[in-house]
Design a protein around this motif. Structure first.
Motif, PDB file in Angstrom:
ATOM      1  N   ARG A   1     -15.787 -12.676   6.565  1.00  0.00           N
ATOM      2  CA  ARG A   1     -16.385 -12.105   8.021  1.00  0.00           C
ATOM      3  C   ARG A   1     -17.283 -10.910   7.376  1.00  0.00           C
ATOM      4  N   GLU A   2     -17.175 -10.291   6.477  1.00  0.00           N
ATOM      5  CA  GLU A   2     -18.094  -9.121   6.001  1.00  0.00           C
ATOM      6  C   GLU A   2     -19.479  -9.611   5.614  1.00  0.00           C
ATOM      7  N   ALA A   3     -20.522  -8.852   5.234  1.00  0.00           N
ATOM      8  CA  ALA A   3     -21.719  -9.547   4.929  1.00  0.00           C
ATOM      9  C   ALA A   3     -21.677  -9.827   3.319  1.00  0.00           C
ATOM     10  N   GLU A   4     -20.674  -9.508   2.378  1.00  0.00           N
ATOM     11  CA  GLU A   4     -20.703  -9.843   1.114  1.00  0.00           C
ATOM     12  C   GLU A   4     -19.008 -10.030   0.753  1.00  0.00           C
ATOM     13  N   THR A   5     -19.246 -10.850  -0.294  1.00  0.00           N
ATOM     14  CA  THR A   5     -17.924 -11.058  -0.951  1.00  0.00           C
ATOM     15  C   THR A   5     -17.067  -9.891  -1.553  1.00  0.00           C
ATOM     16  N   GLY A   6     -16.166 -10.025  -1.932  1.00  0.00           N
ATOM     17  CA  GLY A   6     -15.174  -8.951  -2.745  1.00  0.00           C
ATOM     18  C   GLY A   6     -14.102  -8.218  -2.093  1.00  0.00           C
ATOM     19  N   GLY A   7     -14.139  -8.311  -0.881  1.00  0.00           N
ATOM     20  CA  GLY A   7     -13.184  -7.408  -0.164  1.00  0.00           C
ATOM     21  C   GLY A   7     -13.005  -6.176  -0.634  1.00  0.00           C
ATOM     22  N   LYS A   8     -11.507  -5.796  -0.501  1.00  0.00           N
ATOM     23  CA  LYS A   8     -11.247  -4.195  -1.136  1.00  0.00           C
ATOM     24  C   LYS A   8     -11.476  -4.123  -2.507  1.00  0.00           C
ATOM     25  N   LEU A   9     -11.686  -5.126  -3.375  1.00  0.00           N
ATOM     26  CA  LEU A   9     -12.122  -4.796  -4.723  1.00  0.00           C
ATOM     27  C   LEU A   9     -13.523  -4.058  -4.822  1.00  0.00           C
ATOM     28  N   ARG A  10     -14.125  -4.376  -3.820  1.00  0.00           N
ATOM     29  CA  ARG A  10     -15.722  -3.787  -3.704  1.00  0.00           C
ATOM     30  C   ARG A  10     -15.466  -2.013  -3.758  1.00  0.00           C
ATOM     31  N   GLY A  11     -14.403  -1.545  -3.285  1.00  0.00           N
ATOM     32  CA  GLY A  11     -14.298  -0.119  -3.069  1.00  0.00           C
ATOM     33  C   GLY A  11     -13.457   0.571  -4.193  1.00  0.00           C
ATOM     34  N   TRP A  12     -13.278  -0.414  -5.141  1.00  0.00           N
ATOM     35  CA  TRP A  12     -12.292   0.437  -6.441  1.00  0.00           C
ATOM     36  C   TRP A  12     -13.050   0.523  -7.372  1.00  0.00           C
ATOM     37  N   HIS A  13     -12.572   1.842  -7.991  1.00  0.00           N
ATOM     38  CA  HIS A  13     -13.358   2.228  -9.454  1.00  0.00           C
ATOM     39  C   HIS A  13     -12.931   1.520 -10.790  1.00  0.00           C
ATOM     40  N   VAL A  14     -11.734   1.924 -10.941  1.00  0.00           N
ATOM     41  CA  VAL A  14     -11.047   1.330 -12.045  1.00  0.00           C
ATOM     42  C   VAL A  14      -9.371   0.660 -11.838  1.00  0.00           C
TER      43      VAL A  14
ATOM     44  N   CYS B   1       1.047   1.925  -4.370  1.00  0.00           N
ATOM     45  CA  CYS B   1       0.595   3.268  -4.210  1.00  0.00           C
ATOM     46  C   CYS B   1       1.153   4.063  -5.166  1.00  0.00           C
ATOM     47  N   CYS B   2       2.507   3.805  -5.779  1.00  0.00           N
ATOM     48  CA  CYS B   2       2.815   4.743  -6.707  1.00  0.00           C
ATOM     49  C   CYS B   2       2.185   4.680  -7.968  1.00  0.00           C
ATOM     50  N   ILE B   3       1.701   3.520  -8.490  1.00  0.00           N
ATOM     51  CA  ILE B   3       1.090   3.419  -9.580  1.00  0.00           C
ATOM     52  C   ILE B   3      -0.506   3.737  -9.396  1.00  0.00           C
ATOM     53  N   THR B   4      -1.027   3.676  -8.223  1.00  0.00           N
ATOM     54  CA  THR B   4      -2.302   3.968  -8.019  1.00  0.00           C
ATOM     55  C   THR B   4      -2.394   5.700  -7.916  1.00  0.00           C
ATOM     56  N   GLY B   5      -1.398   6.267  -7.505  1.00  0.00           N
ATOM     57  CA  GLY B   5      -1.339   7.707  -7.647  1.00  0.00           C
ATOM     58  C   GLY B   5      -1.251   8.175  -9.049  1.00  0.00           C
ATOM     59  N   VAL B   6      -0.489   7.503  -9.932  1.00  0.00           N
ATOM     60  CA  VAL B   6      -0.516   7.941 -11.226  1.00  0.00           C
ATOM     61  C   VAL B   6      -1.752   7.619 -11.824  1.00  0.00           C
ATOM     62  N   LYS B   7      -2.605   6.656 -11.707  1.00  0.00           N
ATOM     63  CA  LYS B   7      -3.763   6.401 -12.223  1.00  0.00           C
ATOM     64  C   LYS B   7      -4.902   7.333 -11.815  1.00  0.00           C
ATOM     65  N   GLN B   8      -4.880   7.596 -10.459  1.00  0.00           N
ATOM     66  CA  GLN B   8      -5.863   8.454 -10.134  1.00  0.00           C
ATOM     67  C   GLN B   8      -5.693   9.831 -10.546  1.00  0.00           C
ATOM     68  N   ALA B   9      -4.185  10.202 -10.432  1.00  0.00           N
ATOM     69  CA  ALA B   9      -3.858  11.672 -11.288  1.00  0.00           C
ATOM     70  C   ALA B   9      -4.645  11.836 -12.794  1.00  0.00           C
ATOM     71  N   MET B  10      -4.511  10.706 -13.313  1.00  0.00           N
ATOM     72  CA  MET B  10      -4.744  10.791 -14.732  1.00  0.00           C
ATOM     73  C   MET B  10      -6.275  10.776 -14.858  1.00  0.00           C
ATOM     74  N   GLU B  11      -7.201  10.138 -14.045  1.00  0.00           N
ATOM     75  CA  GLU B  11      -8.350  10.137 -13.901  1.00  0.00           C
ATOM     76  C   GLU B  11      -8.789  11.592 -13.485  1.00  0.00           C
ATOM     77  N   LEU B  12      -8.231  12.192 -12.535  1.00  0.00           N
ATOM     78  CA  LEU B  12      -8.563  13.609 -12.253  1.00  0.00           C
ATOM     79  C   LEU B  12      -8.461  14.552 -13.574  1.00  0.00           C
ATOM     80  N   ARG B  13      -7.327  14.248 -14.104  1.00  0.00           N
ATOM     81  CA  ARG B  13      -7.256  14.962 -15.364  1.00  0.00           C
ATOM     82  C   ARG B  13      -7.918  15.004 -16.391  1.00  0.00           C
ATOM     83  N   ARG B  14      -8.765  13.843 -16.537  1.00  0.00           N
ATOM     84  CA  ARG B  14      -9.916  13.529 -17.520  1.00  0.00           C
ATOM     85  C   ARG B  14     -10.973  14.454 -17.015  1.00  0.00           C
ATOM     86  N   MET B  15     -11.269  14.601 -15.616  1.00  0.00           N
ATOM     87  CA  MET B  15     -12.237  15.280 -14.863  1.00  0.00           C
ATOM     88  C   MET B  15     -12.117  16.662 -14.895  1.00  0.00           C
TER      89      MET B  15
END
Length: 334
Positions: A32-45, A171-185
């Motif tokens: 239904r959207e203009a391109e394929t990929g779904g939520k994966l399109r909005g994710w970084h790593v 959500c739990c593992i996403t919170g861990v992953k994103q916190a680690m990304e922020l630590r690097r930044m």
């Protein structure tokens, strides 16, 4: 050649279409959207390997393109049956079976008004933060770097007040992953995760959680934030309780990240009613059998894959898409 319509052009839908083509079935992918990929399109790593999401998406798209699979974007299915899919414009597509891979919807954090999303500056969701990562810049509303960041788990999950009783799993593992990304930044920043329970169920997840604590010095506080409010100096004051010590806690942070859960799509009810399918209490598509028929719906000729049936990781969604395509191919042989 038998024809199967795959509803949803996200990762699961593309994988299901690829598997159908490999099994000698003609897939038609409608998105239904203009391109394929779904939520994966909005994710970084992606957790737990930190693999760029763009690499996975590009490879799936390449395989679909080179396989010659017909893809129709900007096309929404409004009713389905094992032999026909009705589109929003009233046209109908004939088929021999259907795979529902329509994914999920992110919880709208504005519903939890006590956290101030959409009201206060510097209150963002995990999806917002992921987009910041993808752009290569995380900053406060005034453009400065955050010095203290708090994550809040289970926003829109395990919450009867908003009719979201299920666990969203990732959500739990996403919170861990994103916190680690922020630590690097931001090596000098204080980073806190407020959680109900840390559910590290996947391969490598517990190890990542330990690394976040031991190497990255990320603080994990068992307790939910009860409310957030702005301060005079433009920060966010949060109130919580540390349930391990039984003490109330109050602190000011530069950024509050709400880890939003997965919820069922609003149009699941209409699709299910049109086909006679059953839904789970949370509104996801119900599989025929929790063990021996997870890729089959309660209607013969209609199959399901990915997060259409429940919150899942990307790997689980891809595996289930393969299983759904195999089940559809076997059904067409009968």
């Amino acid at each position: 050649m038998k024809k199967v319509i795959v509803i949803g052009g996200g990762a699961a839908g593309m994988q299901a279409a690829l598997r159908l083509r490999a099994r000698g079935v003609e897939p038609l992918l409608v998105e239904r959207e203009a391109e394929t990929g779904g939520k994966l399109r909005g994710w970084h790593v992606l957790f737990p390997s930190f693999t760029p999401a763009s690499e996975v998406l590009a490879e799936l798209r390449r395989r679909v393109r080179e396989s010659g699979i017909e893809v129709r974007t900007g096309v929404e299915a409004t009713a389905i049956s094992p032999r026909e899919v009705t589109l929003a414009d009233g046209s109908r597509l004939g088929c021999d079976a259907v795979v529902v891979a329509s994914g999920f919807t992110l919880f709208d954090a504005r519903i939890k008004e006590e956290y101030g999303y959409g009201i206060y500056d510097n209150v963002v969701t995990s999806a917002d933060l992921e987009r910041m990562f993808a752009c290569g810049r995380v900053a406060k509303a005034d453009g400065t770097a955050p010095r203290r960041i708090a994550f809040l788990h289970c926003v829109g999950s395990r919450d009867e007040k908003v009719c979201q009783r299920h666990c969203s799993r990732v959500c739990c593992i996403t919170g861990v992953k994103q916190a680690m990304e922020l630590r690097r930044m931001f090596p000098a920043a204080d980073i806190f995760n407020f959680y109900m329970d840390m559910r590290m169920f996947g391969s490598g997840y517990e190890e990542l959680y330990r690394e976040a604590q031991q190497r990255c010095n990320i603080h994990f506080v068992r307790g939910r934030i009860s409310e957030a409010s702005p301060t005079i100096d433009g920060r966010i004051q949060i109130k919580a309780e540390d349930t391990l010590t039984g003490r109330p806690l109050r602190m000011s942070v530069d950024m509050l990240v709400l880890l939003v859960g997965m919820r069922a799509n609003d149009d699941n009810a209409a699709l299910a009613a049109s086909a006679g399918m059953e839904l789970t209490p949370s509104g996801f598509v119900a599989p025929r059998d929790m063990f021996l028929g997870r890729a089959r719906t309660t209607v013969d000729g209609i199959f399901c894959a990915g997060a259409a049936t429940a919150p899942k990781t990307l790997g689980e969604a891809l595996d289930e898409a393969t299983a759904a395509a195999d089940a559809a191919a076997e059904y067409l042989k009968a």
